[in-house]
Design an enzyme around this catalytic site. Structure first.
Site, short mmCIF file in Angstrom:
data_model
loop_
_atom_site.label_atom_id
_atom_site.label_comp_id
_atom_site.label_asym_id
_atom_site.label_seq_id
_atom_site.Cartn_x
_atom_site.Cartn_y
_atom_site.Cartn_z
CE LYS A 71 48.24 82.25 17.23
NZ LYS A 71 48.42 82.91 18.58
CG ASP A 107 49.77 86.34 19.18
OD1 ASP A 107 48.62 87.15 19.23
OD2 ASP A 107 49.99 85.24 18.86
NE ARG A 156 53.67 71.08 33.98
CZ ARG A 156 52.49 70.67 33.47
NH1 ARG A 156 51.56 70.43 34.39
NH2 ARG A 156 52.23 70.53 32.24
P1 NAP Z 1 51.29 76.04 25.48
O1 NAP Z 1 52.29 76.46 24.47
O2 NAP Z 1 50.59 74.68 25.53
O3 NAP Z 1 52.10 76.08 26.75
C1 NAP Z 1 51.63 75.94 28.06
C2 NAP Z 1 52.38 76.43 29.31
O4 NAP Z 1 51.76 76.36 30.49
C3 NAP Z 1 53.71 75.49 29.41
O5 NAP Z 1 54.59 76.33 29.91
C4 NAP Z 1 53.13 74.38 30.57
O6 NAP Z 1 54.28 73.92 31.09
C5 NAP Z 1 52.37 75.33 31.35
N1 NAP Z 1 51.24 74.64 32.12
C6 NAP Z 1 50.19 73.87 31.66
N2 NAP Z 1 49.83 73.33 32.94
C7 NAP Z 1 50.49 73.65 33.90
C8 NAP Z 1 50.50 73.17 35.32
N3 NAP Z 1 49.23 72.43 35.83
N4 NAP Z 1 51.21 73.85 35.94
C9 NAP Z 1 52.21 74.41 35.53
N5 NAP Z 1 52.56 74.76 34.30
C10 NAP Z 1 51.57 74.41 33.64
O7 NAP Z 1 50.15 77.17 25.36
P2 NAP Z 1 50.05 79.03 24.97
O8 NAP Z 1 49.76 78.97 23.66
O9 NAP Z 1 51.81 79.27 25.42
O10 NAP Z 1 49.23 79.52 25.91
C11 NAP Z 1 49.61 79.84 27.33
C12 NAP Z 1 48.45 80.48 27.95
O11 NAP Z 1 48.49 81.83 27.26
C13 NAP Z 1 47.08 80.21 27.85
O12 NAP Z 1 46.12 80.35 28.87
C14 NAP Z 1 46.49 81.15 26.49
O13 NAP Z 1 45.04 81.42 26.70
C15 NAP Z 1 47.38 82.38 26.88
N6 NAP Z 1 47.37 83.42 25.59
C16 NAP Z 1 46.69 84.67 25.57
C17 NAP Z 1 46.74 85.44 24.80
C18 NAP Z 1 46.21 86.62 24.54
O14 NAP Z 1 46.02 87.41 23.50
N7 NAP Z 1 45.84 87.31 25.71
C19 NAP Z 1 47.59 84.98 23.43
C20 NAP Z 1 48.15 83.54 23.64
C21 NAP Z 1 48.14 82.65 24.53
P3 NAP Z 1 55.14 72.65 30.57
O15 NAP Z 1 55.91 73.11 29.64
O16 NAP Z 1 55.74 72.16 31.91
O17 NAP Z 1 53.83 71.76 30.20
#
Ligand code: NAP
Length: 294
Positions: A71, A107, A156
């Site tokens: 992406k 998105d 976090r």
């Molecule tokens: P990402 O860029 O990897 O970001 C992950 C986030 O989660 C960061 O803020 C991270 O905090 C936090 N995190 C991970 N483990 C944690 C824990 N144990 N405790 C507290 N915070 C934690 O991932 P992303 O692309 O943003 O995706 C995040 C979520 O959104 C996923 O579940 C994904 O499936 C969902 N999503 C859904 C859609 C949809 O169409 N519905 C679209 C996109 C994403 P740190 O910065 O501290 O690591």
């Protein structure tokens, strides 16, 4: 579906890609709108992104969606990138226009469309975003574009929340603040009282870790009117369950997943999908997803 020599080809690239729900949504939209197109997945292996993009012209593929892990990188291969995708720093849709490749992010707009359908208005609202990753950035841009009054970001890793808050206030006329997760967690942060909409954008609570939530007990949810969780598996996370028990309106990530596809479909075909078709297709999508989201 009646595929012929005239049928236009679309698809989604990613690695891995076999799990994608996009073919189900797009082929259903094509069927319902009567548009002669077919949509499939393209597994683009590591190191092959440039060749894949060249292949769009080479094979006269009309447009593609882009998912993890491409992406961000794909933006370097576009002739133009739409302003919203630039602000988010990631894109998920390529439109071929007059032999030019134009990148969009659907998105954020997909999430906005899913909120519009259930009359959640972000204008003038004070909003909390939990998380500061890629999805949080799309949510923050969407909230800023929708006219939010205040965007508070908690994460976090506080530095990432601070960075995102700064990016948003630099680009948009909106007040932003970064808050330590520890402060927000149990509703002790002074700001919580004025924050009435919360977006949960972390992966915490996703299957199989369904007993987890990034925020604490009932005090957090006390003043919340609307709780959105981007997770769609399970359909109701612990975060959403707690919010519902405290009387908030709750929304999971299925609407975002569906409407980001709709917006890409609309861009490719230069049209608007009718409410009636969306209602029919969204319901079919929910039925298809049910085994995964219960
Ligand atoms: P990402 O860029 O990897 O970001 C992950 C986030 O989660 C960061 O803020 C991270 O905090 C936090 N995190 C991970 N483990 C944690 C824990 N144990 N405790 C507290 N915070 C934690 O991932 P992303 O692309 O943003 O995706 C995040 C979520 O959104 C996923 O579940 C994904 O499936 C969902 N999503 C859904 C859609 C949809 O169409 N519905 C679209 C996109 C994403 P740190 O910065 O501290 O690591």
């Amino acid at each position: 579906m009646n595929i012929s020599g005239h049928t236009k080809v679309y698809g989604v690239i990613g690695n891995p890609i076999e799990h994608s729900f996009s073919p189900f949504i797009h082929n259903m939209l094509a069927e319902e709108t009567g548009i002669d197109m077919v949509y499939t997945t393209f597994h683009v292996k590591e190191g092959q992104l440039e060749n894949a993009v060249k292949g769009l012209d080479g094979l006269n593929i009309q447009g593609i969606n882009v998912t993890v892990p491409y992406k961000l990188d794909i933006m370097n291969h576009m002739d133009e990138v739409a302003p919203m995708a630039k602000n988010i720093g990631a894109m998920n849709t390529v439109v071929r226009k007059d032999d030019k490749l134009v990148g969009y992010n659907t998105d954020a707009i997909g999430l906005k469309m899913s909120l519009d359908k259930i009359d959640v208005d972000l204008k003038g609202q004070s909003i909390l975003i939990i998380g500061a990753g890629g999805a949080a950035r799309a949510v923050a841009v969407m909230c800023a574009e929708a006219g939010a009054k205040l965007i508070a970001i908690t994460n976090r890793t506080l530095e990432k929340a601070e960075e995102l808050a700064e990016v948003i206030s630099d680009k948009y006329d909106v007040e932003t603040v970064a808050l330590p997760l520890e402060l927000v967690k149990d509703g002790e942060g002074l700001l919580n009282e004025s924050l009435t909409i919360a977006f949960q954008t972390t992966s915490v609570g996703m299957s199989p870790n369904v007993a987890d939530s990034p925020v604490g007990g009932s005090t957090f949810f006390k003043n919340l009117d609307v709780a959105v969780d981007l997770i769609y598996n399970p359909g109701e996370t612990k975060f959403l369950r707690n919010a519902k028990e405290s009387g908030a309106k709750t929304i999971n990530g299925l609407g975002m997943l569906y409407y980001q596809a709709v917006r890409a479909f609309e861009l490719w075909n230069d049209m608007t999908v009718s409410d009636a078709i969306n209602e029919k297709c969204y319901n079919a999508f929910i039925r298809k997803m049910s085994p995964e989201t219960i």
